[in-house]
Design a protein around this motif. Structure first.
Motif, PDB file in Angstrom:
ATOM      1  N   ALA A   1      -2.210   1.136   6.546  1.00  0.00           N
ATOM      2  CA  ALA A   1      -1.337   1.979   7.355  1.00  0.00           C
ATOM      3  C   ALA A   1      -2.074   2.526   8.567  1.00  0.00           C
ATOM      4  O   ALA A   1      -1.471   2.833   9.583  1.00  0.00           O
ATOM      5  N   VAL A   2      -3.402   2.657   8.459  1.00  0.00           N
ATOM      6  CA  VAL A   2      -4.181   3.173   9.569  1.00  0.00           C
ATOM      7  C   VAL A   2      -4.733   2.037  10.408  1.00  0.00           C
ATOM      8  O   VAL A   2      -4.596   2.015  11.623  1.00  0.00           O
ATOM      9  N   THR A   3      -5.369   1.044   9.772  1.00  0.00           N
ATOM     10  CA  THR A   3      -6.036  -0.007  10.513  1.00  0.00           C
ATOM     11  C   THR A   3      -5.057  -0.883  11.273  1.00  0.00           C
ATOM     12  O   THR A   3      -5.406  -1.467  12.289  1.00  0.00           O
TER      13      THR A   3
ATOM     14  N   ARG B   1       5.730  -4.882  -0.478  1.00  0.00           N
ATOM     15  CA  ARG B   1       4.436  -5.586  -0.425  1.00  0.00           C
ATOM     16  C   ARG B   1       3.351  -4.678   0.154  1.00  0.00           C
ATOM     17  O   ARG B   1       2.240  -4.615  -0.366  1.00  0.00           O
ATOM     18  N   HIS B   2       3.695  -3.973   1.211  1.00  0.00           N
ATOM     19  CA  HIS B   2       2.743  -3.038   1.819  1.00  0.00           C
ATOM     20  C   HIS B   2       2.397  -1.902   0.856  1.00  0.00           C
ATOM     21  O   HIS B   2       1.234  -1.487   0.739  1.00  0.00           O
ATOM     22  N   MET B   3       3.396  -1.410   0.128  1.00  0.00           N
ATOM     23  CA  MET B   3       3.165  -0.327  -0.814  1.00  0.00           C
ATOM     24  C   MET B   3       2.300  -0.774  -1.983  1.00  0.00           C
ATOM     25  O   MET B   3       1.516   0.021  -2.522  1.00  0.00           O
ATOM     26  N   ALA B   4       2.438  -2.026  -2.411  1.00  0.00           N
ATOM     27  CA  ALA B   4       1.616  -2.529  -3.509  1.00  0.00           C
ATOM     28  C   ALA B   4       0.142  -2.534  -3.112  1.00  0.00           C
ATOM     29  O   ALA B   4      -0.738  -2.157  -3.906  1.00  0.00           O
ATOM     30  N   GLU B   5      -0.147  -2.954  -1.885  1.00  0.00           N
ATOM     31  CA  GLU B   5      -1.528  -2.930  -1.401  1.00  0.00           C
ATOM     32  C   GLU B   5      -2.035  -1.495  -1.307  1.00  0.00           C
ATOM     33  O   GLU B   5      -3.162  -1.189  -1.714  1.00  0.00           O
ATOM     34  N   ASP B   6      -1.204  -0.628  -0.779  1.00  0.00           N
ATOM     35  CA  ASP B   6      -1.576   0.770  -0.614  1.00  0.00           C
ATOM     36  C   ASP B   6      -1.817   1.437  -1.969  1.00  0.00           C
ATOM     37  O   ASP B   6      -2.758   2.234  -2.123  1.00  0.00           O
ATOM     38  N   ALA B   7      -0.986   1.127  -2.969  1.00  0.00           N
ATOM     39  CA  ALA B   7      -1.122   1.746  -4.287  1.00  0.00           C
ATOM     40  C   ALA B   7      -2.452   1.366  -4.928  1.00  0.00           C
ATOM     41  O   ALA B   7      -3.118   2.208  -5.553  1.00  0.00           O
TER      42      ALA B   7
ATOM     43  N   ALA C   1      -0.900  11.890   0.841  1.00  0.00           N
ATOM     44  CA  ALA C   1       0.222  12.153   1.746  1.00  0.00           C
ATOM     45  C   ALA C   1       0.802  10.845   2.269  1.00  0.00           C
ATOM     46  O   ALA C   1       2.027  10.686   2.377  1.00  0.00           O
ATOM     47  N   SER C   2      -0.066   9.886   2.590  1.00  0.00           N
ATOM     48  CA  SER C   2       0.391   8.589   3.092  1.00  0.00           C
ATOM     49  C   SER C   2       1.232   7.867   2.042  1.00  0.00           C
ATOM     50  O   SER C   2       2.306   7.334   2.334  1.00  0.00           O
ATOM     51  N   THR C   3       0.758   7.858   0.802  1.00  0.00           N
ATOM     52  CA  THR C   3       1.485   7.176  -0.266  1.00  0.00           C
ATOM     53  C   THR C   3       2.804   7.882  -0.555  1.00  0.00           C
ATOM     54  O   THR C   3       3.832   7.229  -0.780  1.00  0.00           O
ATOM     55  N   HIS C   4       2.793   9.200  -0.547  1.00  0.00           N
ATOM     56  CA  HIS C   4       4.032   9.951  -0.785  1.00  0.00           C
ATOM     57  C   HIS C   4       5.076   9.626   0.273  1.00  0.00           C
ATOM     58  O   HIS C   4       6.266   9.458  -0.029  1.00  0.00           O
ATOM     59  N   LEU C   5       4.655   9.500   1.508  1.00  0.00           N
ATOM     60  CA  LEU C   5       5.584   9.179   2.584  1.00  0.00           C
ATOM     61  C   LEU C   5       6.176   7.782   2.388  1.00  0.00           C
ATOM     62  O   LEU C   5       7.365   7.561   2.647  1.00  0.00           O
ATOM     63  N   LYS C   6       5.376   6.846   1.925  1.00  0.00           N
ATOM     64  CA  LYS C   6       5.879   5.484   1.684  1.00  0.00           C
ATOM     65  C   LYS C   6       6.890   5.468   0.538  1.00  0.00           C
ATOM     66  O   LYS C   6       7.894   4.755   0.594  1.00  0.00           O
ATOM     67  N   VAL C   7       6.614   6.240  -0.519  1.00  0.00           N
ATOM     68  CA  VAL C   7       7.569   6.319  -1.631  1.00  0.00           C
ATOM     69  C   VAL C   7       8.886   6.914  -1.149  1.00  0.00           C
ATOM     70  O   VAL C   7       9.974   6.423  -1.491  1.00  0.00           O
ATOM     71  N   ARG C   8       8.800   7.965  -0.338  1.00  0.00           N
ATOM     72  CA  ARG C   8      10.016   8.539   0.244  1.00  0.00           C
ATOM     73  C   ARG C   8      10.740   7.501   1.104  1.00  0.00           C
ATOM     74  O   ARG C   8      11.974   7.449   1.142  1.00  0.00           O
ATOM     75  N   GLY C   9       9.961   6.698   1.822  1.00  0.00           N
ATOM     76  CA  GLY C   9      10.555   5.673   2.661  1.00  0.00           C
ATOM     77  C   GLY C   9      11.305   4.632   1.859  1.00  0.00           C
ATOM     78  O   GLY C   9      12.415   4.227   2.213  1.00  0.00           O
TER      79      GLY C   9
ATOM     80  N   MET D   1       3.913  -1.510  -8.879  1.00  0.00           N
ATOM     81  CA  MET D   1       4.225  -2.037  -7.548  1.00  0.00           C
ATOM     82  C   MET D   1       3.734  -3.466  -7.388  1.00  0.00           C
ATOM     83  O   MET D   1       4.380  -4.275  -6.701  1.00  0.00           O
ATOM     84  N   ALA D   2       2.601  -3.812  -7.993  1.00  0.00           N
ATOM     85  CA  ALA D   2       2.109  -5.191  -7.914  1.00  0.00           C
ATOM     86  C   ALA D   2       3.088  -6.150  -8.596  1.00  0.00           C
ATOM     87  O   ALA D   2       3.388  -7.232  -8.062  1.00  0.00           O
ATOM     88  N   LYS D   3       3.604  -5.746  -9.758  1.00  0.00           N
ATOM     89  CA  LYS D   3       4.577  -6.586 -10.459  1.00  0.00           C
ATOM     90  C   LYS D   3       5.867  -6.699  -9.659  1.00  0.00           C
ATOM     91  O   LYS D   3       6.460  -7.783  -9.550  1.00  0.00           O
ATOM     92  N   LEU D   4       6.308  -5.585  -9.092  1.00  0.00           N
ATOM     93  CA  LEU D   4       7.535  -5.596  -8.310  1.00  0.00           C
ATOM     94  C   LEU D   4       7.397  -6.507  -7.095  1.00  0.00           C
ATOM     95  O   LEU D   4       8.297  -7.304  -6.792  1.00  0.00           O
ATOM     96  N   SER D   5       6.278  -6.402  -6.386  1.00  0.00           N
ATOM     97  CA  SER D   5       6.055  -7.235  -5.213  1.00  0.00           C
ATOM     98  C   SER D   5       6.041  -8.713  -5.597  1.00  0.00           C
ATOM     99  O   SER D   5       6.631  -9.554  -4.900  1.00  0.00           O
ATOM    100  N   ALA D   6       5.387  -9.038  -6.710  1.00  0.00           N
ATOM    101  CA  ALA D   6       5.335 -10.435  -7.156  1.00  0.00           C
ATOM    102  C   ALA D   6       6.733 -10.940  -7.512  1.00  0.00           C
ATOM    103  O   ALA D   6       7.083 -12.094  -7.210  1.00  0.00           O
ATOM    104  N   GLN D   7       7.540 -10.108  -8.156  1.00  0.00           N
ATOM    105  CA  GLN D   7       8.907 -10.512  -8.510  1.00  0.00           C
ATOM    106  C   GLN D   7       9.731 -10.801  -7.261  1.00  0.00           C
ATOM    107  O   GLN D   7      10.447 -11.802  -7.186  1.00  0.00           O
TER     108      GLN D   7
END
Length: 235
Positions: free
Chosen positions: A39-41, A71-77, A151-159, A207-213
């Motif tokens: 999210a930063v880089t 997919r982005h959230m799985a990496e972040d998690a 805070a970054s992860t919380h914002l993504k979950v809200r998203g 999240m990894a399982k969800l992204s793979a599905q």
């Protein structure tokens, strides 16, 4: 609630509530040298869509957009869990890596209704992240890296929650309803750290399982589409 998507650039602050402005302010803080958050880089932000003219709601997200966000959230998690485990000195004997996740992080559900069933787990995860953040604020100075990442992860979950609401509008939403608090409320500092670490581990696996599905389903749909396009046209 307006839909949220992953996009490049900075959102117009006038379209954000004070809570979202505060979270984005945290995300914009220069990361420490150890930070490697995509999210930063990559300059990615979770943006609150501005309502259309005349008060019309924004266009709902597509399945492809939700899949990209997942997919982005799985990496972040996974990154958050790895950082938390090291930062809290819990990377010993696999203390955090439990095989017994909370009931709401068992899954995710498969099949066409899988995305619809995400609202409950994501609402509970948003609450759990608030609980973990509250505890970490007592242990860290303002602006600490762990607080920024939470805070970054919380914002993504809200998203994701907002995108799900746009994709699957509820027929009769119940305003002001909040998920129940975390099932356990340990009083000892170590137990609080360990409980938070195990939740983040379970969330990363979920999240990894969800992204793979979703990726597998997308490939199947593309194969079916290609097969359909190759069928001869009857005269």
């Amino acid at each position: 609630m307006a839909a949220i998507t992953v996009a490049r650039g900075r959102p117009a602050s006038s379209s954000l509530s004070s809570t979202e402005r505060g979270l984005l302010a945290v995300l914009r803080c220069p990361p420490s040298p150890s930070s490697s958050s995509p999210a930063v880089t990559k300059g990615l932000f979770i943006l609150w869509a501005v309502p259309g003219q005349g008060g019309r709601p924004p266009q709902p997200p597509t399945l492809q957009q939700v899949q990209a966000l997942v997919r982005h959230m799985a990496e972040d998690a996974q990154e958050l869990f790895t950082f938390y485990e090291e930062d809290q000195r819990l990377a010993i004997n696999n203390l955090c890596r439990t095989n017994h996740p909370p009931a709401w992080l068992r899954g995710p559900a498969t099949g066409p209704t899988g995305l619809r069933g995400l609202r409950g787990p994501m609402a509970r995860m948003a609450q759990a992240l608030q609980d973990i953040t509250r505890h970490q604020r007592d242990l860290n100075p303002p602006g600490a890296e762990i607080l920024r990442r939470l805070a970054s992860t919380h914002l993504k979950v809200r998203g994701l929650l907002s995108n799900l609401e746009g994709l699957f509008p509820a027929p009769s939403p119940l305003p002001g309803r909040r998920p129940p608090p975390s099932p356990t409320a340990p009083t000892k500092v170590f137990r609080q750290k360990l409980e938070g670490c195990r939740i983040l581990w379970s969330y990363a696996r979920f999240m990894a399982k969800l992204s793979a599905q979703l990726e597998a389903r997308s490939r199947q749909e593309k194969r079916r589409s290609r097969r359909g396009s190759r069928l001869p046209v009857r005269s």
